[in-house]
Design an enzyme around this catalytic site. Structure first.
Site, PDB file in Angstrom:
ATOM      1  N   GLU A  85      34.537  41.129  47.919  1.00 16.95           N
ATOM      2  CA  GLU A  85      35.939  40.766  47.703  1.00 16.95           C
ATOM      3  C   GLU A  85      36.051  39.283  47.385  1.00 16.95           C
ATOM      4  O   GLU A  85      35.480  38.445  48.092  1.00 16.95           O
ATOM      5  CB  GLU A  85      36.771  41.041  48.970  1.00 16.95           C
ATOM      6  CG  GLU A  85      36.989  42.502  49.301  1.00 16.95           C
ATOM      7  CD  GLU A  85      38.200  43.112  48.589  1.00 16.95           C
ATOM      8  OE1 GLU A  85      38.891  42.387  47.831  1.00 16.95           O
ATOM      9  OE2 GLU A  85      38.434  44.318  48.810  1.00 16.95           O
ATOM     10  N   HIS A  99      36.535  47.044  40.511  1.00 14.45           N
ATOM     11  CA  HIS A  99      37.260  48.141  41.156  1.00 14.45           C
ATOM     12  C   HIS A  99      38.052  48.963  40.129  1.00 14.45           C
ATOM     13  O   HIS A  99      38.129  50.187  40.218  1.00 14.45           O
ATOM     14  CB  HIS A  99      38.202  47.564  42.231  1.00 14.45           C
ATOM     15  CG  HIS A  99      38.611  48.546  43.273  1.00 14.45           C
ATOM     16  ND1 HIS A  99      39.493  48.246  44.287  1.00 14.45           N
ATOM     17  CD2 HIS A  99      38.267  49.845  43.468  1.00 14.45           C
ATOM     18  CE1 HIS A  99      39.654  49.315  45.062  1.00 14.45           C
ATOM     19  NE2 HIS A  99      38.930  50.297  44.580  1.00 14.45           N
TER      20      HIS A  99
HETATM   21 ZN   LIG Z   1      39.655  46.329  45.049  1.00 13.39          ZN
END
Ligand SMILES: [Zn+2]
Length: 234
Positions: free
Chosen positions: A93, A135
């Site tokens: 992240e 993602h």
């Molecule tokens: Zn994500």
């Protein structure tokens, strides 16, 4: 985990056991106002989300979940026939407010921290470059992260991701179905065709994201498949 690449550990309770070997790396943005807020959420048992690593805008790398465990970052997703992406991947992240809270370029400090971390993950698990994804690549109908401002080319220069093809040849497939099948073969979930095309554009041709098939993205997809399937990249 290689200790010198990580600045601190904050254990997240949000993980379970992997059922697959690691063959992918998934990059995200946090999509929250601050890094602190993101860290709290990634460690909140109620939120049921996590990642293996969090990289703040100042380049601080936090390890949240041991790589051998299954972190919960991908959600409902799909890549190259695999629907349990969490079991097959390492999730990283990057702190960024994202499209909802004021999307901004990823800082140089963040990229400089990401590159050796990702290189180390790729090397230790022998991850194919074609399986270093965003993602949005694995959940096109739900996700936009890390988004069109993410500098994939900088990763590609270090052979940490597939390079964007030059797309010298524009290529129109005979019909949309042929294009979708080629996208599927590259790895995308094509059950929502427009969303899949938009996700493809966000990654490979970020200056025009309209969900429409055109000759330029046709050429890019063709070159990606050639590069991968002839074994020049994997
Ligand atoms: Zn994500």
């Amino acid at each position: 985990m290689t200790p010198w690449l990580v600045h601190r550990k904050v254990a997240s309770p949000n993980w379970d056991e992997r059922t697959l070997p690691i063959t992918m790396a998934v990059l995200h943005y946090t999509g929250m106002k601050t890094g602190q807020e993101a860290l709290e959420r990634l460690c909140d048992p109620e939120a049921k989300v996590s990642a293996h690593y969090l990289i703040d805008t100042d380049g601080t790398v936090t390890a949240l979940v041991p790589e051998e465990k299954r972190a919960w970052h991908a959600g409902k997703s799909y890549w190259r026939g695999e629907a349990d992406v969490n079991s097959a991947s390492v999730g990283i992240e990057l702190v960024n407010p994202g499209h909802e809270w004021g999307y901004e370029p990823f800082s140089d400090d963040q990229m400089v921290a990401l590159m050796p971390l990702l290189a180390d993950v790729i090397e230790r698990h022998d991850i194919p470059r074609a399986n270093v994804v965003g993602h949005s690549d694995i959940a096109p109908a739900r996700k936009q992260d890390p988004g069109e401002l993410f500098d994939w080319e900088r990763l590609a220069q270090l052979n940490l991701a597939m390079a964007t093809p030059s797309a010298r040849i524009a290529l129109l497939y005979d019909n949309p179905g042929a294009f979708y099948l080629a996208m599927e073969r590259y790895g995308y979930d094509i059950s929502d065709g427009r969303a899949a095309v938009a996700a493809f554009q966000r990654r490979w041709r970020p200056n025009r994201i309209d969900g429409e098939i055109d000759g330029q993205i046709g050429g890019i997809l063709f070159e990606l498949l050639l590069e991968r399937d002839t074994g020049h990249a994997r």
